[in-house]
Structure formats: structure tokens, C-alpha cells
Design a protein around this motif. Structure first.
Motif, PDB file in Angstrom:
ATOM      1  N   UNK A  65     -85.831  65.857  66.189  1.00 55.88           N
ATOM      2  CA  UNK A  65     -84.718  65.052  65.983  1.00 55.88           C
ATOM      3  C   UNK A  65     -83.670  65.928  65.399  1.00 55.88           C
ATOM      4  N   UNK A  66     -82.473  65.648  65.823  1.00 53.97           N
ATOM      5  CA  UNK A  66     -81.265  66.380  65.162  1.00 53.97           C
ATOM      6  C   UNK A  66     -80.955  65.975  63.898  1.00 53.97           C
ATOM      7  N   UNK A  67     -80.216  66.744  63.178  1.00 51.12           N
ATOM      8  CA  UNK A  67     -79.583  66.189  61.836  1.00 51.12           C
ATOM      9  C   UNK A  67     -79.083  64.880  61.911  1.00 51.12           C
ATOM     10  N   UNK A  68     -78.327  64.537  62.950  1.00 45.09           N
ATOM     11  CA  UNK A  68     -77.696  63.184  62.980  1.00 45.09           C
ATOM     12  C   UNK A  68     -78.835  62.121  63.126  1.00 45.09           C
ATOM     13  N   UNK A  69     -79.677  62.316  64.218  1.00 41.63           N
ATOM     14  CA  UNK A  69     -80.651  61.249  64.151  1.00 41.63           C
ATOM     15  C   UNK A  69     -81.715  60.949  63.118  1.00 41.63           C
ATOM     16  N   UNK A  70     -82.042  62.205  62.201  1.00 46.61           N
ATOM     17  CA  UNK A  70     -82.480  62.086  60.816  1.00 46.61           C
ATOM     18  C   UNK A  70     -81.733  61.337  59.867  1.00 46.61           C
ATOM     19  N   UNK A  71     -80.534  61.560  59.779  1.00 44.47           N
ATOM     20  CA  UNK A  71     -79.433  60.775  59.115  1.00 44.47           C
ATOM     21  C   UNK A  71     -79.490  59.581  59.255  1.00 44.47           C
ATOM     22  N   UNK A  72     -79.071  59.201  60.726  1.00 44.05           N
ATOM     23  CA  UNK A  72     -78.936  57.670  60.942  1.00 44.05           C
ATOM     24  C   UNK A  72     -80.173  56.960  60.919  1.00 44.05           C
ATOM     25  N   UNK A  73     -81.390  57.478  61.036  1.00 42.79           N
ATOM     26  CA  UNK A  73     -82.827  56.843  60.901  1.00 42.79           C
ATOM     27  C   UNK A  73     -83.137  56.509  59.278  1.00 42.79           C
ATOM     28  N   UNK A  74     -82.481  57.481  58.478  1.00 39.62           N
ATOM     29  CA  UNK A  74     -83.071  57.238  57.197  1.00 39.62           C
ATOM     30  C   UNK A  74     -82.050  56.082  56.640  1.00 39.62           C
TER      31      UNK A  74
ATOM     32  N   UNK B  42     -87.021  60.525  69.229  1.00 36.33           N
ATOM     33  CA  UNK B  42     -86.971  61.305  68.116  1.00 36.33           C
ATOM     34  C   UNK B  42     -86.373  60.479  67.004  1.00 36.33           C
ATOM     35  N   UNK B  43     -86.698  60.722  65.683  1.00 34.70           N
ATOM     36  CA  UNK B  43     -86.395  60.031  64.529  1.00 34.70           C
ATOM     37  C   UNK B  43     -86.978  58.725  64.175  1.00 34.70           C
ATOM     38  N   UNK B  44     -88.077  58.408  64.981  1.00 32.69           N
ATOM     39  CA  UNK B  44     -88.722  57.239  64.488  1.00 32.69           C
ATOM     40  C   UNK B  44     -89.472  57.438  63.154  1.00 32.69           C
ATOM     41  N   UNK B  45     -89.941  58.759  63.230  1.00 28.38           N
ATOM     42  CA  UNK B  45     -90.828  59.254  61.871  1.00 28.38           C
ATOM     43  C   UNK B  45     -89.892  59.186  60.792  1.00 28.38           C
ATOM     44  N   UNK B  46     -88.730  59.548  60.990  1.00 31.63           N
ATOM     45  CA  UNK B  46     -87.774  59.562  59.645  1.00 31.63           C
ATOM     46  C   UNK B  46     -87.448  58.155  59.385  1.00 31.63           C
ATOM     47  N   UNK B  47     -87.431  57.293  60.343  1.00 33.99           N
ATOM     48  CA  UNK B  47     -87.312  55.811  59.866  1.00 33.99           C
ATOM     49  C   UNK B  47     -88.429  55.213  59.239  1.00 33.99           C
ATOM     50  N   UNK B  48     -89.400  55.681  59.660  1.00 33.30           N
ATOM     51  CA  UNK B  48     -90.875  55.295  58.878  1.00 33.30           C
ATOM     52  C   UNK B  48     -90.777  55.865  57.555  1.00 33.30           C
ATOM     53  N   UNK B  49     -90.620  56.911  57.623  1.00 30.13           N
ATOM     54  CA  UNK B  49     -90.539  57.611  56.176  1.00 30.13           C
ATOM     55  C   UNK B  49     -89.518  56.901  54.980  1.00 30.13           C
TER      56      UNK B  49
END
Length: 319
Positions: free
Chosen positions: A256-265, A14-21
Motif C-alpha cells: 500500500x502507498x503511504x496514503x493508504x497506510x495513513x488512512x487505514x491506521x 492494499x491497506x487492509x493489513x494496516x487497518x488490522x494492525x
């Protein structure tokens, strides 16, 4: 630099999509052409690339999994497969590649770097087992998933006066078990990084049972062995009604949690910056709350660290 590509490899988190974005939109902000590689290194070998635009990554920051899909490629392990991947990158004019994945994915990245491809890695794995970074994308979400399930298991365990063995993922690392065990109030945590004593575990169980405790939760990291075998031995030693729940791949899914979205971004944006600064062979890491680039070699030469202080504290708090 005009053209970069991004791929996801290995197990999804979870969070891979946030990193791709983040990679796509940061790249577009800097007027780069950004290509998505589908199905990891196998897609690279098969030239399965597509140019991505702003709308390509719309409404994905909250989604689990990876929109680029992922696959393990035996062909990429061969020199011939690696040369095919390099040829496809060069034929498409790709000057920099961002790889989101775990240690196996990064070993593949190093091979591409040796062949002249500029590569940056982003650590995406729920196992949190990559040295050189304090945390990996997906770990926080996986722990929260486990906590939610432990809470549910505790309800039924208490109703039936049972001991539950909960087996969690993590490959050969016990990070998920320690974090979830402490936060979930487990009576015992069994991890690969520490020897465990059946007598100690059963003594703790019986002390709780004798003072009227209606349930117990024991967290077992998959890298230590079978939860079923551990449960059977505990049942034979104590006579307690013991059940096993193997959480499995549910830990890899979910929003993904807020933390994983933040970290991935943050990591996705940093990866683009590193490529624009002519960097290569680096993994984006979070170290003491700072987003930095560290050499791939650091991820391979060091041993993964685990919070053993939290592990010891969990035993004290579960008396």
C-alpha cells in the motif's frame, strides 16, 4: 467492554493489513482482548477466531492483501448462517465487531447489528464506490498501480505506433479510470457514469494520428463493458493498430502507498474509539480530511460520487 474482534470481508485491498494492525494495537492499548476472525463471515460461522497480540501484527503495515484472509459466504446470507455467527460471537464473549470491507460486507454488518451485535465498519475496497466517505482504503494504491502500468504500456505503444485500450477494475464505478486516466495522460476515458460517443473517440484518435502522434491510450472501466469489443469497433472505424490490455487483479495487490497506510491506521484507530463509546451501525469515513463515523444507511441510500470535473478536464488536456 473487554473483548472485540476484527475481520476482513469481500475483495481484498492494499491497506487492509494496516487497518488490522491499528485495530489490534489500539485495542490492546485500551486493555481490550482483540480477536482476529479468519476468512470473513464464513470464518465467523465456523468459529475460526484467534486472539491477537502485539506481535500478531508486527511487520504487516507494508504488506498487501489481508493476513486474516477473506472469503465470500453464501451461508451468511441466510438467517441460519447469521444466527450461527451471532452465537459464536456471544459464546466467545465478543462485545464488539469491526468489519473491514465494501458495501456487501456492510450489509452483512447491518444484519448482525439488528441481532444485537455492536458493529463498526471500515471501508476497504479499491473501487472507491462507497458513499459517505471521500475515499476508501486501497483506492490510492490501485490508482498508482494502474499509472505505473500505463507508463510501461505507453513505451511499447509509442515504439509500435499503436493505440492501446487499457481495461481497469472498479465494478460499476469509474473512479479508478478517471483518476488514472487524468494522471496518466489518456486520450479518452470511458466510464459507466457518462455516455460515450464512438465518433468523438475516433475523431480525437485520428486528429492525433494525422498530426504525427505515435500512440494513444484509452482507459476503459470494466463496468462499461468489454475492452475487446470497444477495441474492435475502434479498429474497424479508424484502421489503426489497436491492442487491448486487461489489467485485472494486479490492481488489488502490492504494497500500500503511504496514503493508504495513513488512512487505514486512522480508520482502524477510530473504529476502536467508536466501539468504546458504545457506538454501533456506523462506518468510519474520511470527510473533508476528518475521520468520522457515519450511519451504514448513508452508504446504501446515496449514490457513489465521482469526480466528473476531472473527467471533463481530461478531455481538454488530451487534445
Amino acid at each position: 467492554m473487554k473483548n472485540i474482534a476484527v475481520l476482513t470481508s469481500g475483495g481484498d485491498s492494499p491497506g487492509m493489513n494496516a487497518a488490522i494492525r491499528a485495530v489490534v494495537r489500539k485495542g490492546l492499548y485500551h486493555q481490550l482482548n482483540v480477536f482476529g476472525v479468519y476468512r470473513g463471515y464464513q470464518g465467523l460461522i465456523e468459529n475460526d477466531l484467534k486472539e491477537m497480540k502485539v506481535h500478531s501484527v508486527a511487520d504487516i503495515i507494508q504488506r498487501g492483501g489481508t493476513i486474516l484472509y477473506t472469503a465470500r459466504s453464501e451461508e451468511f446470507r441466510t438467517p441460519e448462517g447469521q444466527r450461527k455467527a451471532v452465537d459464536n460471537l456471544k459464546n466467545n464473549g465478543i462485545e464488539g465487531l469491526i468489519v473491514i470491507g465494501g458495501d456487501g460486507s456492510f450489509r452483512g454488518s447491518m444484519e448482525l447489528a439488528k441481532l444485537g451485535i455492536r458493529v463498526i465498519g471500515i471501508p476497504g475496497t479499491i473501487d472507491n464506490d462507497i458513499p459517505g466517505t471521500d475515499q476508501t482504503i486501497g483506492f490510492d494504491t490501485a490508482v498508482n498501480t494502474v499509472i505505473s502500468l500505463i507508463d510501461k504500456i505507453r513505451d511499447t505503444a509509442s515504439s509500435h505506433d499503436r493505440t492501446f485500450i487499457v481495461e481497469v477494475m472498479g465494478r460499476s464505478a469509474g473512479d479508478i479510470a478517471v483518476r488514472a486516466g487524468l494522471a496518466g495522460g489518456a486520450e479518452s476515458i470511458i466510464i459507466p457514469e457518462r455516455d460515450f460517443d464512438y465518433d468523438d473517440i475516433t475523431d480525437r484518435l485520428m486528429k492525433g494520428h494525422n498530426r504525427g502522434k505515435k500512440h494513444s491510450i484509452i482507459i476503459v472501466a470494466e463496468g462499461i463493458g468489454s475492452g475487446e469489443a470497444i477495441a474492435e469497433r475502434i479498429k474497424q472505424s479508424t484502421g489503426l493498430d489497436t491492442r487491448v490490455t486487461v489489467l485485472g487483479h494486479v490492481q488489488r495487490g502490492g504494497s500500500p502507498t503511504a496514503y493508504d497506510r495513513w488512512l487505514a491506521s486512522l480508520m482502524g484507530g477510530k473504529a476502536v474509539d467508536l466501539l468504546l463509546n458504545n457506538q454501533s451501525g456506523l462506518m468510519v469515513s474520511i470527510v473533508n480530511q476528518n475521520i468520522v463515523g457515519v450511519p451504514f444507511e448513508q452508504a446504501f441510500s446515496e449514490k457513489p460520487k465521482i469526480d466528473l470535473d476531472a473527467y471533463e478536464l481530461s478531455k481538454i488536456l488530451s487534445i
